[in-house]
Scaffold this motif. Sequence first.
Motif, PDB file in Angstrom:
ATOM      1  N   TRP A  50      57.720  31.056  23.436  1.00  0.00           N
ATOM      2  CA  TRP A  50      56.369  31.358  23.324  1.00  0.00           C
ATOM      3  C   TRP A  50      56.223  32.650  23.748  1.00  0.00           C
ATOM      4  CZ3 TRP A  50      51.760  29.056  21.360  1.00  0.00           C
ATOM      5  CH2 TRP A  50      51.919  27.753  21.070  1.00  0.00           C
ATOM      6  N   TYR A  51      55.334  33.530  23.042  1.00  0.00           N
ATOM      7  CA  TYR A  51      55.233  34.856  23.178  1.00  0.00           C
ATOM      8  C   TYR A  51      53.673  35.223  23.221  1.00  0.00           C
ATOM      9  CZ  TYR A  51      60.092  35.844  22.465  1.00  0.00           C
ATOM     10  OH  TYR A  51      61.326  36.023  22.244  1.00  0.00           O
ATOM     11  N   TYR A  52      53.357  36.225  23.908  1.00  0.00           N
ATOM     12  CA  TYR A  52      51.999  36.737  24.146  1.00  0.00           C
ATOM     13  C   TYR A  52      51.741  38.093  23.683  1.00  0.00           C
ATOM     14  CZ  TYR A  52      47.501  38.203  26.224  1.00  0.00           C
ATOM     15  OH  TYR A  52      46.185  38.713  26.268  1.00  0.00           O
TER      16      TYR A  52
ATOM     17  N   SER B  58      55.206  39.728  24.921  1.00  0.00           N
ATOM     18  CA  SER B  58      56.038  39.287  26.057  1.00  0.00           C
ATOM     19  C   SER B  58      56.262  37.948  25.896  1.00  0.00           C
ATOM     20  CB  SER B  58      55.630  39.882  27.341  1.00  0.00           C
ATOM     21  OG  SER B  58      54.241  39.309  27.354  1.00  0.00           O
ATOM     22  N   LEU B  59      57.613  37.395  26.341  1.00  0.00           N
ATOM     23  CA  LEU B  59      57.932  35.786  26.580  1.00  0.00           C
ATOM     24  C   LEU B  59      57.266  35.435  27.749  1.00  0.00           C
ATOM     25  CD1 LEU B  59      59.780  33.755  25.461  1.00  0.00           C
ATOM     26  CD2 LEU B  59      61.255  34.486  27.158  1.00  0.00           C
ATOM     27  N   ILE B  60      56.348  34.296  27.346  1.00  0.00           N
ATOM     28  CA  ILE B  60      55.665  33.642  28.608  1.00  0.00           C
ATOM     29  C   ILE B  60      56.152  32.488  28.800  1.00  0.00           C
ATOM     30  CG2 ILE B  60      53.812  35.098  28.091  1.00  0.00           C
ATOM     31  CD1 ILE B  60      52.500  32.607  26.491  1.00  0.00           C
TER      32      ILE B  60
ATOM     33  N   THR C 101      57.901  31.776  32.297  1.00  0.00           N
ATOM     34  CA  THR C 101      58.547  32.998  32.661  1.00  0.00           C
ATOM     35  C   THR C 101      57.828  33.507  33.770  1.00  0.00           C
ATOM     36  OG1 THR C 101      58.848  33.322  30.296  1.00  0.00           O
ATOM     37  CG2 THR C 101      58.891  35.232  31.683  1.00  0.00           C
ATOM     38  N   LEU C 102      58.904  34.144  34.511  1.00  0.00           N
ATOM     39  CA  LEU C 102      58.212  34.637  36.036  1.00  0.00           C
ATOM     40  C   LEU C 102      57.519  36.088  35.562  1.00  0.00           C
ATOM     41  CD1 LEU C 102      61.238  34.045  38.010  1.00  0.00           C
ATOM     42  CD2 LEU C 102      59.370  32.654  37.980  1.00  0.00           C
TER      43      LEU C 102
ATOM     44  N   SER D  88      54.581  36.776  34.560  1.00  0.00           N
ATOM     45  CA  SER D  88      53.610  36.855  33.489  1.00  0.00           C
ATOM     46  C   SER D  88      52.203  36.543  34.039  1.00  0.00           C
ATOM     47  CB  SER D  88      53.615  35.758  32.280  1.00  0.00           C
ATOM     48  OG  SER D  88      53.351  34.500  32.862  1.00  0.00           O
ATOM     49  N   GLN D  89      51.089  36.958  33.427  1.00  0.00           N
ATOM     50  CA  GLN D  89      49.684  36.725  33.746  1.00  0.00           C
ATOM     51  C   GLN D  89      49.452  35.495  33.881  1.00  0.00           C
ATOM     52  OE1 GLN D  89      48.141  39.142  30.404  1.00  0.00           O
ATOM     53  NE2 GLN D  89      46.780  37.241  30.401  1.00  0.00           N
ATOM     54  N   PHE D  90      50.289  34.528  33.184  1.00  0.00           N
ATOM     55  CA  PHE D  90      49.983  33.104  32.995  1.00  0.00           C
ATOM     56  C   PHE D  90      50.568  32.267  34.022  1.00  0.00           C
ATOM     57  CE2 PHE D  90      49.925  35.081  28.808  1.00  0.00           C
ATOM     58  CZ  PHE D  90      48.680  35.045  28.517  1.00  0.00           C
ATOM     59  N   LYS D  91      51.289  32.710  35.137  1.00  0.00           N
ATOM     60  CA  LYS D  91      51.991  32.116  35.991  1.00  0.00           C
ATOM     61  C   LYS D  91      51.211  30.801  36.645  1.00  0.00           C
ATOM     62  CE  LYS D  91      54.873  32.537  40.194  1.00  0.00           C
ATOM     63  NZ  LYS D  91      55.602  33.463  41.112  1.00  0.00           N
ATOM     64  N   GLY D  92      51.502  29.651  36.717  1.00  0.00           N
ATOM     65  CA  GLY D  92      51.168  28.437  37.206  1.00  0.00           C
ATOM     66  C   GLY D  92      49.835  28.091  36.330  1.00  0.00           C
ATOM     67  N   ARG D  93      49.690  28.518  35.127  1.00  0.00           N
ATOM     68  CA  ARG D  93      48.699  27.865  34.186  1.00  0.00           C
ATOM     69  C   ARG D  93      49.126  27.346  32.875  1.00  0.00           C
ATOM     70  NH1 ARG D  93      44.643  31.541  32.502  1.00  0.00           N
ATOM     71  NH2 ARG D  93      45.954  33.412  32.600  1.00  0.00           N
ATOM     72  N   LEU D  94      50.416  27.546  32.754  1.00  0.00           N
ATOM     73  CA  LEU D  94      50.734  27.026  31.471  1.00  0.00           C
ATOM     74  C   LEU D  94      51.429  25.453  31.398  1.00  0.00           C
ATOM     75  CD1 LEU D  94      52.585  30.144  29.666  1.00  0.00           C
ATOM     76  CD2 LEU D  94      50.521  28.954  29.199  1.00  0.00           C
ATOM     77  N   LEU D  95      50.890  24.431  30.611  1.00  0.00           N
ATOM     78  CA  LEU D  95      51.527  23.158  31.063  1.00  0.00           C
ATOM     79  C   LEU D  95      52.242  22.676  29.767  1.00  0.00           C
ATOM     80  CD1 LEU D  95      51.417  20.759  32.693  1.00  0.00           C
ATOM     81  CD2 LEU D  95      49.439  20.147  31.863  1.00  0.00           C
ATOM     82  N   TRP D  96      53.260  22.396  29.814  1.00  0.00           N
ATOM     83  CA  TRP D  96      54.194  22.055  28.665  1.00  0.00           C
ATOM     84  C   TRP D  96      53.781  20.609  28.160  1.00  0.00           C
ATOM     85  CZ3 TRP D  96      57.610  23.257  24.965  1.00  0.00           C
ATOM     86  CH2 TRP D  96      58.378  22.376  24.277  1.00  0.00           C
ATOM     87  N   ILE D  97      53.206  20.188  26.850  1.00  0.00           N
ATOM     88  CA  ILE D  97      52.953  18.892  26.327  1.00  0.00           C
ATOM     89  C   ILE D  97      53.669  18.557  25.342  1.00  0.00           C
ATOM     90  CG2 ILE D  97      50.469  19.052  27.526  1.00  0.00           C
ATOM     91  CD1 ILE D  97      49.482  19.999  24.701  1.00  0.00           C
ATOM     92  N   GLY D  98      54.839  19.130  25.218  1.00  0.00           N
ATOM     93  CA  GLY D  98      55.700  18.876  23.828  1.00  0.00           C
ATOM     94  C   GLY D  98      56.156  17.253  23.890  1.00  0.00           C
ATOM     95  N   SER D  99      56.412  16.723  22.816  1.00  0.00           N
ATOM     96  CA  SER D  99      56.778  15.571  22.337  1.00  0.00           C
ATOM     97  C   SER D  99      58.190  15.310  22.699  1.00  0.00           C
ATOM     98  CB  SER D  99      56.127  15.010  21.001  1.00  0.00           C
ATOM     99  OG  SER D  99      57.046  15.886  20.000  1.00  0.00           O
ATOM    100  N   LYS D 100      58.635  13.836  22.607  1.00  0.00           N
ATOM    101  CA  LYS D 100      59.887  13.845  23.061  1.00  0.00           C
ATOM    102  C   LYS D 100      61.034  14.114  22.119  1.00  0.00           C
ATOM    103  CE  LYS D 100      62.829  10.040  24.647  1.00  0.00           C
ATOM    104  NZ  LYS D 100      63.150   8.471  24.962  1.00  0.00           N
ATOM    105  N   ASP D 101      60.350  14.098  20.806  1.00  0.00           N
ATOM    106  CA  ASP D 101      61.142  14.221  19.611  1.00  0.00           C
ATOM    107  C   ASP D 101      61.144  15.889  19.452  1.00  0.00           C
ATOM    108  OD1 ASP D 101      58.690  14.683  18.650  1.00  0.00           O
ATOM    109  OD2 ASP D 101      59.062  13.108  17.258  1.00  0.00           O
ATOM    110  N   LEU D 102      60.336  16.717  20.147  1.00  0.00           N
ATOM    111  CA  LEU D 102      60.251  18.022  20.044  1.00  0.00           C
ATOM    112  C   LEU D 102      59.792  18.331  18.731  1.00  0.00           C
ATOM    113  CD1 LEU D 102      63.448  19.439  21.708  1.00  0.00           C
ATOM    114  CD2 LEU D 102      61.120  19.098  22.788  1.00  0.00           C
ATOM    115  N   GLN D 103      58.899  17.647  17.877  1.00  0.00           N
ATOM    116  CA  GLN D 103      58.397  18.025  16.733  1.00  0.00           C
ATOM    117  C   GLN D 103      57.076  18.887  17.368  1.00  0.00           C
ATOM    118  OE1 GLN D 103      58.997  16.244  12.950  1.00  0.00           O
ATOM    119  NE2 GLN D 103      59.145  14.371  14.092  1.00  0.00           N
TER     120      GLN D 103
END
Length: 219
Positions: free
Chosen positions: A63-65, A75-77, A87-88, A90-105
Amino acid sequence: MATCKNGSCWTPAMLLLLTVGFCSPVCVEVPSGTEAVQGHNMTLLCISCMQREEVYAITNVEWYYEPPDSSGNKSLIYRYDGKPRETLGSQFKGRLLWIGSKDLQDVSLILQNVTITDAGKYFCHVNRTLHFEAHQHSIQNSVTIDLIVTEAANEDFTSVLSEIMMYILLAFLTLWLLIEVVYCYRKISKSEEVTQESVTDYLAIPSENKENCSVPVEE
């Protein structure tokens, strides 16, 4: 051998395709929303469907911003290379939450506690390496999200129109009910008046003539 039922014939191949169609999970590449509200969470939606789900694949996600008016500097976030990690620095530190599925679709993120400075472009790059028996094949997919951040949520025009139509319908139903009540009241009153006049006329007839008279009954 074909299977026939109610005049329709199905070959084993057709039945197999039908069964697979019902059993296979459906993946739909839905575009992400592009408007966030300050202080709320925003889902950065990135869905990349696999064309061959039965093939083993290794998936990497980045993911880039890109801030507004940054002349293409992004920049890579966030990244996923076996496990999700932020990514260490970045302005989004501690605010990005991964919600990807198990099959990564589905490789989406949630941006928490959105700020005005979070507006800009977000890029989701998905790289898959498909492993076949004789060779490997890499495919790439990219999603771009132009995010706008507002201080307050804009009311959806569809919801406003629906609310107006609801009030119009309520007003129409109320008017119709009032007309029905007035109509029924007048009909009952008229019926009572006719009955009262009939009774009065009957009482005015001499008693010796009442045996041959009958009070008319209003249908």
